[in-house]
Write a protein that holds these residues in place. Structure first.
Motif, PDB file in Angstrom:
ATOM      1  N   UNK A   1       0.851  -1.175   0.000  1.00  0.00           N
ATOM      2  CA  UNK A   1       0.000   0.000   0.000  1.00  0.00           C
ATOM      3  C   UNK A   1       0.898   1.240   0.000  1.00  0.00           C
ATOM      4  N   UNK A   2       0.614   2.170  -0.918  1.00  0.00           N
ATOM      5  CA  UNK A   2       1.417   3.394  -1.039  1.00  0.00           C
ATOM      6  C   UNK A   2       1.083   4.349   0.101  1.00  0.00           C
ATOM      7  N   UNK A   3       2.100   5.066   0.602  1.00  0.00           N
ATOM      8  CA  UNK A   3       1.825   6.024   1.674  1.00  0.00           C
ATOM      9  C   UNK A   3       0.992   7.199   1.150  1.00  0.00           C
ATOM     10  N   UNK A   4       0.169   7.752   2.012  1.00  0.00           N
ATOM     11  CA  UNK A   4      -0.669   8.902   1.643  1.00  0.00           C
ATOM     12  C   UNK A   4       0.223  10.119   1.432  1.00  0.00           C
ATOM     13  N   UNK A   5      -0.067  10.862   0.382  1.00  0.00           N
ATOM     14  CA  UNK A   5       0.696  12.077   0.103  1.00  0.00           C
ATOM     15  C   UNK A   5       0.103  13.239   0.889  1.00  0.00           C
ATOM     16  N   UNK A   6       0.962  14.034   1.449  1.00  0.00           N
ATOM     17  CA  UNK A   6       0.507  15.209   2.192  1.00  0.00           C
ATOM     18  C   UNK A   6       1.429  16.374   1.864  1.00  0.00           C
ATOM     19  N   UNK A   7       0.855  17.556   1.727  1.00  0.00           N
ATOM     20  CA  UNK A   7       1.666  18.746   1.490  1.00  0.00           C
ATOM     21  C   UNK A   7       2.315  19.181   2.792  1.00  0.00           C
ATOM     22  N   UNK A   8       3.554  19.585   2.696  1.00  0.00           N
ATOM     23  CA  UNK A   8       4.216  20.094   3.885  1.00  0.00           C
ATOM     24  C   UNK A   8       3.709  21.502   4.148  1.00  0.00           C
ATOM     25  N   UNK A   9       3.826  21.959   5.340  1.00  0.00           N
ATOM     26  CA  UNK A   9       3.310  23.271   5.722  1.00  0.00           C
ATOM     27  C   UNK A   9       3.913  24.409   4.895  1.00  0.00           C
ATOM     28  N   UNK A  10       5.241  24.477   4.706  1.00  0.00           N
ATOM     29  CA  UNK A  10       5.784  25.568   3.894  1.00  0.00           C
ATOM     30  C   UNK A  10       5.272  25.531   2.451  1.00  0.00           C
ATOM     31  N   UNK A  11       5.154  24.336   1.883  1.00  0.00           N
ATOM     32  CA  UNK A  11       4.648  24.217   0.530  1.00  0.00           C
ATOM     33  C   UNK A  11       3.182  24.630   0.466  1.00  0.00           C
ATOM     34  N   UNK A  12       2.396  24.242   1.463  1.00  0.00           N
ATOM     35  CA  UNK A  12       0.986  24.620   1.496  1.00  0.00           C
ATOM     36  C   UNK A  12       0.850  26.130   1.529  1.00  0.00           C
ATOM     37  N   UNK A  13       1.656  26.804   2.334  1.00  0.00           N
ATOM     38  CA  UNK A  13       1.598  28.265   2.416  1.00  0.00           C
ATOM     39  C   UNK A  13       1.989  28.916   1.103  1.00  0.00           C
ATOM     40  N   UNK A  14       3.045  28.401   0.479  1.00  0.00           N
ATOM     41  CA  UNK A  14       3.493  28.962  -0.801  1.00  0.00           C
ATOM     42  C   UNK A  14       2.444  28.728  -1.882  1.00  0.00           C
ATOM     43  N   UNK A  15       1.844  27.546  -1.887  1.00  0.00           N
ATOM     44  CA  UNK A  15       0.808  27.234  -2.862  1.00  0.00           C
ATOM     45  C   UNK A  15      -0.406  28.137  -2.654  1.00  0.00           C
ATOM     46  N   UNK A  16      -0.787  28.351  -1.411  1.00  0.00           N
ATOM     47  CA  UNK A  16      -1.909  29.241  -1.103  1.00  0.00           C
ATOM     48  C   UNK A  16      -1.624  30.655  -1.608  1.00  0.00           C
ATOM     49  N   UNK A  17      -0.423  31.174  -1.360  1.00  0.00           N
ATOM     50  CA  UNK A  17      -0.068  32.519  -1.817  1.00  0.00           C
ATOM     51  C   UNK A  17      -0.089  32.606  -3.342  1.00  0.00           C
ATOM     52  N   UNK A  18       0.409  31.585  -3.999  1.00  0.00           N
ATOM     53  CA  UNK A  18       0.415  31.560  -5.461  1.00  0.00           C
ATOM     54  C   UNK A  18      -1.001  31.576  -6.012  1.00  0.00           C
ATOM     55  N   UNK A  19      -1.868  30.736  -5.457  1.00  0.00           N
ATOM     56  CA  UNK A  19      -3.249  30.677  -5.923  1.00  0.00           C
ATOM     57  C   UNK A  19      -4.005  31.962  -5.614  1.00  0.00           C
ATOM     58  N   UNK A  20      -3.745  32.560  -4.457  1.00  0.00           N
ATOM     59  CA  UNK A  20      -4.409  33.820  -4.102  1.00  0.00           C
ATOM     60  C   UNK A  20      -3.974  34.936  -5.047  1.00  0.00           C
ATOM     61  N   UNK A  21      -2.700  35.013  -5.361  1.00  0.00           N
ATOM     62  CA  UNK A  21      -2.201  36.040  -6.281  1.00  0.00           C
ATOM     63  C   UNK A  21      -2.789  35.834  -7.669  1.00  0.00           C
ATOM     64  N   UNK A  22      -2.865  34.580  -8.100  1.00  0.00           N
ATOM     65  CA  UNK A  22      -3.441  34.287  -9.419  1.00  0.00           C
ATOM     66  C   UNK A  22      -4.909  34.688  -9.450  1.00  0.00           C
ATOM     67  N   UNK A  23      -5.642  34.379  -8.392  1.00  0.00           N
ATOM     68  CA  UNK A  23      -7.060  34.734  -8.321  1.00  0.00           C
ATOM     69  C   UNK A  23      -7.242  36.253  -8.364  1.00  0.00           C
ATOM     70  N   UNK A  24      -6.393  36.980  -7.667  1.00  0.00           N
ATOM     71  CA  UNK A  24      -6.478  38.443  -7.647  1.00  0.00           C
ATOM     72  C   UNK A  24      -6.213  39.004  -9.036  1.00  0.00           C
ATOM     73  N   UNK A  25      -5.189  38.500  -9.713  1.00  0.00           N
ATOM     74  CA  UNK A  25      -4.888  38.959 -11.076  1.00  0.00           C
ATOM     75  C   UNK A  25      -6.063  38.679 -12.006  1.00  0.00           C
ATOM     76  N   UNK A  26      -6.622  37.484 -11.922  1.00  0.00           N
ATOM     77  CA  UNK A  26      -7.736  37.119 -12.790  1.00  0.00           C
ATOM     78  C   UNK A  26      -8.959  37.983 -12.505  1.00  0.00           C
ATOM     79  N   UNK A  27      -9.249  38.228 -11.225  1.00  0.00           N
ATOM     80  CA  UNK A  27     -10.388  39.069 -10.869  1.00  0.00           C
ATOM     81  C   UNK A  27     -10.198  40.472 -11.425  1.00  0.00           C
ATOM     82  N   UNK A  28      -9.000  41.043 -11.250  1.00  0.00           N
ATOM     83  CA  UNK A  28      -8.755  42.406 -11.715  1.00  0.00           C
ATOM     84  C   UNK A  28      -8.776  42.494 -13.237  1.00  0.00           C
TER      85      UNK A  28
END
Length: 121
Positions: A1-28
């Motif tokens: 059985x393969x281990x479950x994949x989980x995002x590390x906290x620093x990666x999760x934060x960076x991914x969140x910032x990237x997606x938020x910035x992309x959403x803001x650009x698209x909205x504007x």
């Protein structure tokens, strides 16, 4: 059985910032496209204010047939830059504008340059 994949906290934060910035650009970017569409419907806004004349009823009107053709649009964070061609009553102009939006999506700043096109340009 393969281990479950989980995002590390620093990666999760960076991914969140990237997606938020992309959403803001698209909205504007969508807000600028809406301003162009509104101007093409004859509504006075930050992009069409140069052509707005006082109406007899106290409001502002635009010349019949004013049309904005979007040439390019670039969004970065809360700023959108656009280049458009405006045509009305047999004349044409190049419009370059930089708009900054607040968190609610309202135009906070608008800097623009309007240049009349000549037959040679």
């Amino acid at each position: 059985m393969a281990p479950a994949l989980a995002l590390t906290e620093p990666l999760s934060g960076a991914l969140h910032e990237l997606l938020a910035a992309r959403s803001l650009r698209e909205r504007n970017r969508e807000l600028v496209l809406a301003l162009v569409a509104a101007g093409n419907r004859g509504e006075v806004n930050h992009l069409t204010r140069h052509w707005a004349g006082a109406a007899e009823t106290g409001g502002h009107t635009l010349p019949d047939g004013l049309g904005l053709t979007l040439e390019s649009v670039v969004a970065d964070h809360d700023v959108v830059a656009l280049r458009a061609t405006a045509r009305a009553e047999g004349a044409a102009w190049s419009l370059v504008a930089e708009l900054r939006f607040d968190a609610a999506g309202r135009v906070e700043q608008c800097h623009d340059l309007l240049v009349a096109k000549t037959a040679a340009s």
